[in-house]
Design a protein around this motif. Sequence first.
Motif, PDB file in Angstrom:
ATOM      1  N   TYR A   1       0.823  -1.206   0.000  1.00 39.59           N
ATOM      2  CA  TYR A   1       0.000   0.000   0.000  1.00 39.59           C
ATOM      3  C   TYR A   1       0.863   1.265   0.000  1.00 39.59           C
ATOM      4  O   TYR A   1       0.447   2.297  -0.554  1.00 39.59           O
ATOM      5  N   CYS A   2       2.062   1.202   0.578  1.00 38.22           N
ATOM      6  CA  CYS A   2       2.955   2.357   0.507  1.00 38.22           C
ATOM      7  C   CYS A   2       3.390   2.611  -0.934  1.00 38.22           C
ATOM      8  O   CYS A   2       3.361   3.747  -1.415  1.00 38.22           O
ATOM      9  N   VAL A   3       3.799   1.550  -1.640  1.00 39.71           N
ATOM     10  CA  VAL A   3       4.287   1.693  -3.011  1.00 39.71           C
ATOM     11  C   VAL A   3       3.183   2.210  -3.924  1.00 39.71           C
ATOM     12  O   VAL A   3       3.380   3.164  -4.698  1.00 39.71           O
ATOM     13  N   THR A   4       2.002   1.590  -3.852  1.00 39.57           N
ATOM     14  CA  THR A   4       0.914   2.012  -4.739  1.00 39.57           C
ATOM     15  C   THR A   4       0.383   3.392  -4.359  1.00 39.57           C
ATOM     16  O   THR A   4      -0.002   4.180  -5.239  1.00 39.57           O
ATOM     17  N   GLY A   5       0.356   3.711  -3.070  1.00 39.50           N
ATOM     18  CA  GLY A   5      -0.130   5.021  -2.650  1.00 39.50           C
ATOM     19  C   GLY A   5       0.799   6.142  -3.060  1.00 39.50           C
ATOM     20  O   GLY A   5       0.348   7.194  -3.544  1.00 39.50           O
ATOM     21  N   VAL A   6       2.112   5.945  -2.894  1.00 37.10           N
ATOM     22  CA  VAL A   6       3.075   6.981  -3.274  1.00 37.10           C
ATOM     23  C   VAL A   6       3.050   7.203  -4.784  1.00 37.10           C
ATOM     24  O   VAL A   6       3.178   8.341  -5.263  1.00 37.10           O
ATOM     25  N   ALA A   7       2.876   6.128  -5.573  1.00 41.53           N
ATOM     26  CA  ALA A   7       2.842   6.276  -7.033  1.00 41.53           C
ATOM     27  C   ALA A   7       1.677   7.143  -7.490  1.00 41.53           C
ATOM     28  O   ALA A   7       1.739   7.762  -8.567  1.00 41.53           O
ATOM     29  N   LYS A   8       0.614   7.199  -6.707  1.00 39.67           N
ATOM     30  CA  LYS A   8      -0.573   7.966  -7.089  1.00 39.67           C
ATOM     31  C   LYS A   8      -0.469   9.452  -6.727  1.00 39.67           C
ATOM     32  O   LYS A   8      -1.397  10.206  -7.015  1.00 39.67           O
TER      33      LYS A   8
ATOM     34  N   SER B   1       9.364   0.682 -15.703  1.00 43.68           N
ATOM     35  CA  SER B   1       8.061   1.333 -15.540  1.00 43.68           C
ATOM     36  C   SER B   1       6.911   0.380 -15.842  1.00 43.68           C
ATOM     37  O   SER B   1       5.749   0.784 -15.775  1.00 43.68           O
ATOM     38  N   HIS B   2       7.204  -0.864 -16.174  1.00 44.93           N
ATOM     39  CA  HIS B   2       6.172  -1.842 -16.494  1.00 44.93           C
ATOM     40  C   HIS B   2       6.288  -3.011 -15.526  1.00 44.93           C
ATOM     41  O   HIS B   2       7.393  -3.463 -15.232  1.00 44.93           O
ATOM     42  N   VAL B   3       5.149  -3.483 -15.032  1.00 44.14           N
ATOM     43  CA  VAL B   3       5.093  -4.511 -13.987  1.00 44.14           C
ATOM     44  C   VAL B   3       5.914  -4.031 -12.784  1.00 44.14           C
ATOM     45  O   VAL B   3       6.821  -4.701 -12.312  1.00 44.14           O
ATOM     46  N   SER B   4       5.592  -2.841 -12.324  1.00 45.88           N
ATOM     47  CA  SER B   4       6.320  -2.254 -11.196  1.00 45.88           C
ATOM     48  C   SER B   4       5.371  -1.706 -10.146  1.00 45.88           C
ATOM     49  O   SER B   4       5.761  -0.868  -9.339  1.00 45.88           O
ATOM     50  N   LEU B   5       4.125  -2.144 -10.170  1.00 46.85           N
ATOM     51  CA  LEU B   5       3.107  -1.729  -9.206  1.00 46.85           C
ATOM     52  C   LEU B   5       2.783  -0.240  -9.306  1.00 46.85           C
ATOM     53  O   LEU B   5       2.260   0.357  -8.367  1.00 46.85           O
ATOM     54  N   THR B   6       3.115   0.379 -10.453  1.00 40.34           N
ATOM     55  CA  THR B   6       2.681   1.751 -10.715  1.00 40.34           C
ATOM     56  C   THR B   6       1.554   1.770 -11.734  1.00 40.34           C
ATOM     57  O   THR B   6       1.161   2.839 -12.197  1.00 40.34           O
ATOM     58  N   MET B   7       1.048   0.603 -12.097  1.00 38.87           N
ATOM     59  CA  MET B   7      -0.051   0.550 -13.044  1.00 38.87           C
ATOM     60  C   MET B   7      -1.318   1.102 -12.390  1.00 38.87           C
ATOM     61  O   MET B   7      -1.469   1.065 -11.166  1.00 38.87           O
ATOM     62  N   PHE B   8      -2.218   1.608 -13.202  1.00 36.45           N
ATOM     63  CA  PHE B   8      -3.467   2.217 -12.731  1.00 36.45           C
ATOM     64  C   PHE B   8      -3.194   3.387 -11.787  1.00 36.45           C
ATOM     65  O   PHE B   8      -3.980   3.660 -10.885  1.00 36.45           O
ATOM     66  N   SER B   9      -2.076   4.086 -11.978  1.00 37.35           N
ATOM     67  CA  SER B   9      -1.744   5.200 -11.086  1.00 37.35           C
ATOM     68  C   SER B   9      -1.583   6.524 -11.823  1.00 37.35           C
ATOM     69  O   SER B   9      -1.333   7.543 -11.164  1.00 37.35           O
TER      70      SER B   9
ATOM     71  N   PRO C   1      -3.022   9.506 -19.405  1.00 37.34           N
ATOM     72  CA  PRO C   1      -4.261   8.741 -19.171  1.00 37.34           C
ATOM     73  C   PRO C   1      -3.985   7.473 -18.362  1.00 37.34           C
ATOM     74  O   PRO C   1      -2.837   7.156 -18.032  1.00 37.34           O
ATOM     75  N   CYS C   2      -5.040   6.756 -18.072  1.00 38.38           N
ATOM     76  CA  CYS C   2      -4.920   5.529 -17.281  1.00 38.38           C
ATOM     77  C   CYS C   2      -4.218   4.454 -18.115  1.00 38.38           C
ATOM     78  O   CYS C   2      -4.561   4.220 -19.274  1.00 38.38           O
ATOM     79  N   ARG C   3      -3.223   3.805 -17.513  1.00 34.26           N
ATOM     80  CA  ARG C   3      -2.464   2.753 -18.187  1.00 34.26           C
ATOM     81  C   ARG C   3      -2.343   1.539 -17.282  1.00 34.26           C
ATOM     82  O   ARG C   3      -2.247   1.662 -16.067  1.00 34.26           O
TER      83      ARG C   3
END
Length: 593
Positions: A177-184, A419-427, A590-592
């Motif tokens: 949740y830290c990784v995905t939250g910071v990416a957003k 930048s791909h398969v790095s848990l920054t998708m949908f961010s 846009p969303c990726r």
Amino acid sequence: FRSGAIKCCPEIRNSFQAWNALQEKCTHKRSRVHSSEVMEYSNHYKVDALALFSLLFSECVALQVIKDLHNLGLSWSPNRALTAALSLCIAACHVIPTSGTLLIMLSVVTLLVLVSHGSQSNHVVLEALIAMGVLLTAPLPRCLLSMTADQAHAVAERKAWIARFTVAMRALFCMLYCVTGVAKLNEAWFDYRYSCSVQMAAAALGDYLPSSPVLLALLPPMAVGFELTLPPLVLIAHCVEHSCTSLARRTLRLCAVGGSFFHMLLALPPPPLSVYPFSMLMAPIYLLLLPNEFAEAARLILHMPRRVRGAAEGGAAVLVFAALMASRRSNLFEYPPYFSWELGVLWVSSVFTAMILAALFSCAPTQRCAREATVVASAGNSSTTENEQSVGSLRLFLAILPAATLGLIGVLPYIGIRSHVSLTMFSNLRVEADASNHLLIPNWLTRISGGMSVSHSIQVLNTDLPSFTYAQVNLGPLLPNGTLSTLRRLNLSTEFYISPPKWFHGPTQPFRSFCIPLVEVRRRLAAATQPNFFIQYQHLSGGESRWAIREYRREGGNRTDASDPALDVPLSSIQMILQQVRTFDLSYSPCRH
């Protein structure tokens, strides 16, 4: 003197014989009571958090089997052999979910399958890390936790495994949740017209979502706030779990309930926007937030009257059959193709609803657990030592290693490597070409990796090479008509891009220019087999297309003299493995996937 007195006096002899008999009787009784208590404890804990995890995780992994059956068929090959082994492990874990040996075998085969032919997606990385957590916390190779002759020792080993595995999954939970939250925390995420959060909310709720710009603008900060609030709450609750038990359990219950609702909502959007495989995979992790409560709820279900259980199982079978029939009739486009959205939504809704009810109403039997822990601890010095050191220094390091690996993967986009398969998708995050839209992390950080950096990019203006034509695919036109009409009604973007390694379908929209890191250009050119093609492009500098339009061309399989040889520089083996990047746009984000 005593032996002489016993020989001379029959009364003294009889008294000593009676005393010895009484001692033997009491010793035998204590041993029998202790054995029965240990047996009661081991039988009670046959349905524990580890058994529930084995069931849930095996059902999540079953998605890979479904995908392989569609894509690989039934003919023989090494990949199909691994899929067959995975199918056997999944079936065995359903038959004997309490077996630690089977759980370890399932984790090993899962890692082999994902490495050999797993899809490029967030949940595959998370799935591999969960399997790694099982193996790093298991008591290998000394004990595989079947109930051996020394049952007390086996029970203590299993409790120690659960303790270590709880640490591993909670650490993974916080890091995720830290990784995905910071990416957003980027500009595009808070622009509700393009934000992935608003798109997914609109796809999930449909006409129930009001067309209020104020409400839509509130959704992105609410989503990122929720994701960044969960990790500190779980971390604090874990640290004070033994000193402030009541407060810690309430905090963990709150996190479990809120997260369950959150991931049910993420599974509801129809494909290709749905992330139900990711939501499914979060269920085993949430299980370890409240292992005692969820295990107690499972035991209560097992002790329900047979008629009630039979009716519930019959109703579940009817729902599964209906979902399978709906899936067969569905024409929805899934990416990655697991062909199970209807069944996945049913699974996610059922499991997380059960978790919500267990978190709200199930009570961990603290007094009984304390008594049984005392019983097990008194079984022997070796068992006590292992139980007390269940999360020692070395085992603690191994337990948090999956979370540390996840954190490292999450950092790679910001240093320009991946930048791909790095848990920054949908961010909505963009870090390429010195044009980062992140609110906190500066542009210069992506240049740390030097020649491997994604700051070296080009803008593709036109091409006839299929691997570049489909380097960026818009899945938005493949959404159901009802979802598209909802997005248009709310004045939201209908774009949803992916960067597939291969694309076997036709175009979803006319070709439009896009930007792509130079490392991915070299990868795709090295794999190109078409003898004649061209690529019209511009180099990017400082986040802008400042250089002249150039053309790279091959004729008869050879690069022409006017083409830039820098695009043909081969990648090293490390770059081939480590660097996976996706396309991007300079003007907006846009969303990726």
